[in-house]
Design a protein around this motif. Structure first.
Motif, mmCIF file in Angstrom:
data_model
loop_
_atom_site.group_PDB
_atom_site.id
_atom_site.type_symbol
_atom_site.label_atom_id
_atom_site.label_comp_id
_atom_site.label_asym_id
_atom_site.label_seq_id
_atom_site.Cartn_x
_atom_site.Cartn_y
_atom_site.Cartn_z
ATOM 1 N N TYR A 273 -10.564 -5.082 11.640
ATOM 2 C CA TYR A 273 -9.104 -5.117 11.699
ATOM 3 C C TYR A 273 -8.545 -5.446 10.315
ATOM 4 O O TYR A 273 -8.940 -6.430 9.689
ATOM 5 N N VAL A 274 -7.645 -4.605 9.839
ATOM 6 C CA VAL A 274 -6.865 -4.929 8.646
ATOM 7 C C VAL A 274 -5.505 -5.396 9.140
ATOM 8 O O VAL A 274 -4.708 -4.603 9.658
ATOM 9 N N ASP A 275 -5.269 -6.695 9.025
ATOM 10 C CA ASP A 275 -4.030 -7.279 9.551
ATOM 11 C C ASP A 275 -3.121 -7.660 8.395
ATOM 12 O O ASP A 275 -3.009 -8.827 8.023
ATOM 13 N N SER A 276 -2.517 -6.666 7.811
ATOM 14 C CA SER A 276 -1.586 -6.867 6.703
ATOM 15 C C SER A 276 -0.812 -5.574 6.485
ATOM 16 O O SER A 276 -1.368 -4.604 5.980
ATOM 17 N N PRO A 277 0.448 -5.536 6.883
ATOM 18 C CA PRO A 277 1.239 -4.327 6.630
ATOM 19 C C PRO A 277 1.241 -3.932 5.157
ATOM 20 O O PRO A 277 1.205 -2.745 4.824
ATOM 21 N N LEU A 278 1.249 -4.946 4.280
ATOM 22 C CA LEU A 278 1.229 -4.669 2.847
ATOM 23 C C LEU A 278 -0.067 -3.980 2.443
ATOM 24 O O LEU A 278 -0.061 -3.005 1.672
ATOM 25 N N VAL A 318 -0.057 -3.452 12.383
ATOM 26 C CA VAL A 318 1.217 -3.403 11.657
ATOM 27 C C VAL A 318 2.216 -4.392 12.254
ATOM 28 O O VAL A 318 2.772 -5.231 11.559
ATOM 29 N N SER A 319 2.422 -4.323 13.558
ATOM 30 C CA SER A 319 3.430 -5.171 14.196
ATOM 31 C C SER A 319 2.895 -6.579 14.436
ATOM 32 O O SER A 319 1.682 -6.831 14.426
ATOM 33 N N SER A 320 3.817 -7.488 14.696
ATOM 34 C CA SER A 320 3.429 -8.870 15.007
ATOM 35 C C SER A 320 2.644 -8.942 16.304
ATOM 36 O O SER A 320 1.701 -9.736 16.432
ATOM 37 N N ASP A 321 3.028 -8.120 17.265
ATOM 38 C CA ASP A 321 2.300 -8.106 18.542
ATOM 39 C C ASP A 321 0.856 -7.657 18.344
ATOM 40 O O ASP A 321 -0.078 -8.228 18.930
ATOM 41 N N GLU A 322 0.643 -6.639 17.499
ATOM 42 C CA GLU A 322 -0.713 -6.169 17.212
ATOM 43 C C GLU A 322 -1.513 -7.255 16.498
ATOM 44 O O GLU A 322 -2.708 -7.420 16.741
ATOM 45 N N SER A 323 -0.856 -7.996 15.633
ATOM 46 C CA SER A 323 -1.532 -9.087 14.922
ATOM 47 C C SER A 323 -1.960 -10.186 15.885
ATOM 48 O O SER A 323 -3.106 -10.656 15.849
ATOM 49 N N ARG A 324 -1.051 -10.598 16.755
ATOM 50 C CA ARG A 324 -1.366 -11.671 17.705
ATOM 51 C C ARG A 324 -2.482 -11.267 18.661
ATOM 52 O O ARG A 324 -3.315 -12.086 19.052
ATOM 53 N N ILE A 336 -9.715 -8.715 8.214
ATOM 54 C CA ILE A 336 -9.305 -8.775 6.803
ATOM 55 C C ILE A 336 -7.805 -8.967 6.779
ATOM 56 O O ILE A 336 -7.058 -8.159 7.336
ATOM 57 N N SER A 337 -7.352 -10.054 6.138
ATOM 58 C CA SER A 337 -5.923 -10.346 6.162
ATOM 59 C C SER A 337 -5.506 -11.034 4.872
ATOM 60 O O SER A 337 -6.315 -11.633 4.165
ATOM 61 N N ALA A 338 -4.228 -10.930 4.558
ATOM 62 C CA ALA A 338 -3.669 -11.527 3.341
ATOM 63 C C ALA A 338 -2.857 -12.776 3.729
ATOM 64 O O ALA A 338 -2.460 -12.937 4.885
ATOM 65 N N SER A 339 -2.623 -13.708 2.780
ATOM 66 C CA SER A 339 -2.892 -13.546 1.350
ATOM 67 C C SER A 339 -4.289 -14.042 0.980
ATOM 68 O O SER A 339 -4.895 -14.807 1.716
ATOM 69 N N GLY A 340 -4.751 -13.589 -0.181
ATOM 70 C CA GLY A 340 -6.113 -13.866 -0.592
ATOM 71 C C GLY A 340 -6.422 -15.326 -0.858
ATOM 72 O O GLY A 340 -7.569 -15.749 -0.773
ATOM 73 N N MET A 341 -5.377 -16.120 -1.205
ATOM 74 C CA MET A 341 -5.576 -17.548 -1.461
ATOM 75 C C MET A 341 -5.101 -18.397 -0.285
ATOM 76 O O MET A 341 -5.000 -19.615 -0.399
ATOM 77 N N GLY A 345 1.365 -15.483 4.643
ATOM 78 C CA GLY A 345 0.955 -14.286 5.360
ATOM 79 C C GLY A 345 0.185 -14.574 6.638
ATOM 80 O O GLY A 345 -0.006 -15.721 7.060
ATOM 81 N N ARG A 346 -0.312 -13.498 7.245
ATOM 82 C CA ARG A 346 -0.960 -13.575 8.558
ATOM 83 C C ARG A 346 -2.316 -14.257 8.534
ATOM 84 O O ARG A 346 -2.814 -14.697 9.571
ATOM 85 N N ILE A 347 -2.929 -14.365 7.345
ATOM 86 C CA ILE A 347 -4.237 -15.018 7.262
ATOM 87 C C ILE A 347 -4.172 -16.447 7.795
ATOM 88 O O ILE A 347 -5.136 -16.954 8.387
ATOM 89 N N LYS A 348 -3.039 -17.107 7.635
ATOM 90 C CA LYS A 348 -2.911 -18.492 8.091
ATOM 91 C C LYS A 348 -3.062 -18.586 9.612
ATOM 92 O O LYS A 348 -3.641 -19.544 10.131
#
Length: 531
Positions: A273-278, A318-324, A336-341, A345-348
């Motif tokens: 899963y790539v969870d980052s619209p950016l 892409v959407s928040s629902d897909e992320s959750r 895989i999610s951002a931010s890298g540090m 972003g959604r990584i948190k």
């Protein structure tokens, strides 16, 4: 003909330098500070509305993130970058503005309960769009006349799609000088993009030093190492969570995973899963700019009809629902999610759901600046705070060695030694405090290249070759004598939290009336102390 040092001096983030020549005021980069602020940056020497040009080395937020602030403060000049950097900034600055506005909304919603003053975002979407409208992209190796007496050229430096070192030729009052800004020098033999190109002449060089005191060692086999981590984590039923920069690192990981699946190195198919619209938008930009920026190996795949960053069982959230929904799917997976540090972003959210699970792995694949959440986790923290909640770190913490977008010490030395004759002066910037000093000493003593690591606020006369003003370190944070005692008290608080959890478990099966009362008491306590 003056050179001023504003940001990323004895620090890694917030890159910004000032050039005054031929009656023009020019910035090279205008980045946002990320992580712990070690030294206070001095202001740009002139009001923002007087700046004529910004020359942008690449799109990363620590180099571009304050461009909307310039626009907000009246800047209406031109932002010159490569075509790829222009495309990436179009999405990255909008994403940054969204984060600024979202954080302000969250703080203000929370602050209403405590009567706090309104939190104003650093900039808005309107400011970001205004800055984006000022971009004037150009191609690599294209010599451009900014104005009579000043010419510039962008050269591929292999750090990121569209990244560049910038050559600037200045002729003023019969004096000619050439200054080169390194930008972030890339690591050789990286997937997708080309290796750094070298420049052979300069009177002055402003040079980054991120890894100026470290070596990446022998190039590792990233594909095999990543495959081993994936296999180990999925086999014990856990998720592999990878905090990754949306631009650059995410695309490299997809490149590696495509090969892992092609060679069946994990022994089974698995969801990614790539969870980052950016990151999803950035991947499209990579595909758009492949002819100008991709290396021979990536082009060979494309010519064979293979997409280097696409494979079976790849899911884009892409959407928040897909992320959750990702964290409510029990199937072991790679996220895989951002931010890298791990600062935004959604990584948190993914850390919140997976850090406390011993079967999971958190894999770091890039530099973690001092003071960032990622650095804290990587250095062995037992607990981290996410969304006001203390999360125990039980997941396995790993780092994929050598996967860096930055050249190491040897790579930096190779880049600067390409200049012949040696520059009159190398100004060492964009490195942590000790790193700047160590790399400067190395250049001076081991390679006899005149070098100096200035602090923010320094100003240099390029024509005369003398300092007009030497900057001095102004610490942003002063250590307090009571810090250790407070840390000890906080440790006691964490232990009390553990005890509370044990008490909760011991009350399992109790009367509903008692459990309701206990729950209300805990919630009341949390409401009182939630900050």
């Amino acid at each position: 003909m003056k050179l001023g040092f504003v940001g990323a001096d004895h620090e890694v983030t917030g890159s910004c330098h000032y050039l005054e020549a031929c009656g023009k005021h020019i910035l090279i980069d205008c980045g946002m500070e990320q992580g712990k602020d070690v030294y206070i940056n001095q202001e740009i020497p002139i009001p923002d509305h007087m700046i004529d040009f910004v020359l942008l080395t690449h799109a990363h937020i620590d180099h571009s993130g304050r461009l909307p602030v310039l626009y907000k403060n009246g800047f209406k000049g031109e932002i010159i970058s490569t075509f790829s950097t222009n495309d990436l900034c179009n999405i990255m600055l909008r994403d940054s503005a969204h984060i600024q506005e979202f954080e302000a909304e969250w703080r203000n919603r929370k602050g209403k309960r405590s009567g706090a003053e309104e939190y104003v975002p650093l900039y808005t979407m309107e400011d970001a769009l205004g800055a984006i409208g000022l971009f004037h992209p150009c191609g690599y190796e294209q010599k451009i006349e900014l104005c009579p007496g000043i010419q510039v050229r962008f050269r591929d430096v292999g750090h990121l799609l569209g990244s560049a070192s910038i050559e600037i030729w200045i002729e003023e009052e019969g004096i000619c000088k050439k200054i080169v800004f390194s930008g972030d020098v890339g690591n050789a033999n990286r997937p997708l993009i080309k290796d750094p190109q070298y420049t052979d002449t300069a009177d002055y060089v402003v040079m980054e030093s991120t890894y100026g005191n470290r070596l990446h060692n022998a190039p590792p086999d990233h594909v095999s190492e990543l495959a081993a981590v994936i296999k180990k984590t999925l086999s014990r039923g856990g998720n592999l969570v990878i905090p990754a920069f949306a631009v650059g690192r995410t695309q490299e990981l997809l490149y590696f995973i495509r090969e892992i699946k092609e060679r069946n190195l994990v022994g089974m198919d698995f969801p990614v899963y790539v969870d980052s619209p950016l990151a999803i938008e950035a991947t499209s930009i990579f595909s758009k700019n492949f002819r100008a920026c991709f290396d021979e190996e990536a082009m060979a795949l494309i010519n064979a009809g293979i997409n280097p960053v696409k494979f079976k069982n790849l899911h884009l959230a892409v959407s928040s629902d897909e992320s959750r929904a990702i964290n409510f799917d029990a199937q072991p997976k790679v996220i895989i999610s951002a931010s890298g540090m791990c600062e935004a972003g959604r990584i948190k959210h993914h850390l919140k759901h997976n850090l406390w699970r011993p079967e999971c792995t958190i894999l770091f694949v890039g530099f973690q600046a001092v003071g960032t959440k990622g650095r804290t986790i990587l250095e062995g923290a037992d607990y981290v705070k996410l969304f006001g909640e203390t999360i125990e770190v039980k997941a396995e913490i790993q780092k994929l060695a050598g996967i860096s977008g930055h050249a190491d010490k040897d790579g930096l030395i190779k880049w600067v030694k390409a200049f012949s004759p040696k520059p009159q002066m190398v100004f060492v910037v964009h490195g942590e405090d000790d790193t700047c000093e160590e790399f400067t000493t190395c250049l001076n003593e081991e390679h006899q290249i005149p070098s100096f690591a200035p602090y923010s606020g320094a100003l240099y006369d390029l024509a005369a070759g003398v300092w007009i003003k030497e900057g001095s370190p102004v610490l942003a944070v002063v250590e307090k004598p009571a810090a250790k005692r407070k840390s000890d008290v906080f440790t006691r608080l964490l232990e009390a939290g553990k005890r509370l959890m044990h008490v909760i478990y011991r009350n399992e099966g109790g009367a509903n009336k008692d459990l309701t009362k206990f729950t209300n008491q805990i919630n009341s306590l949390c409401d009182k102390w939630d900050r």
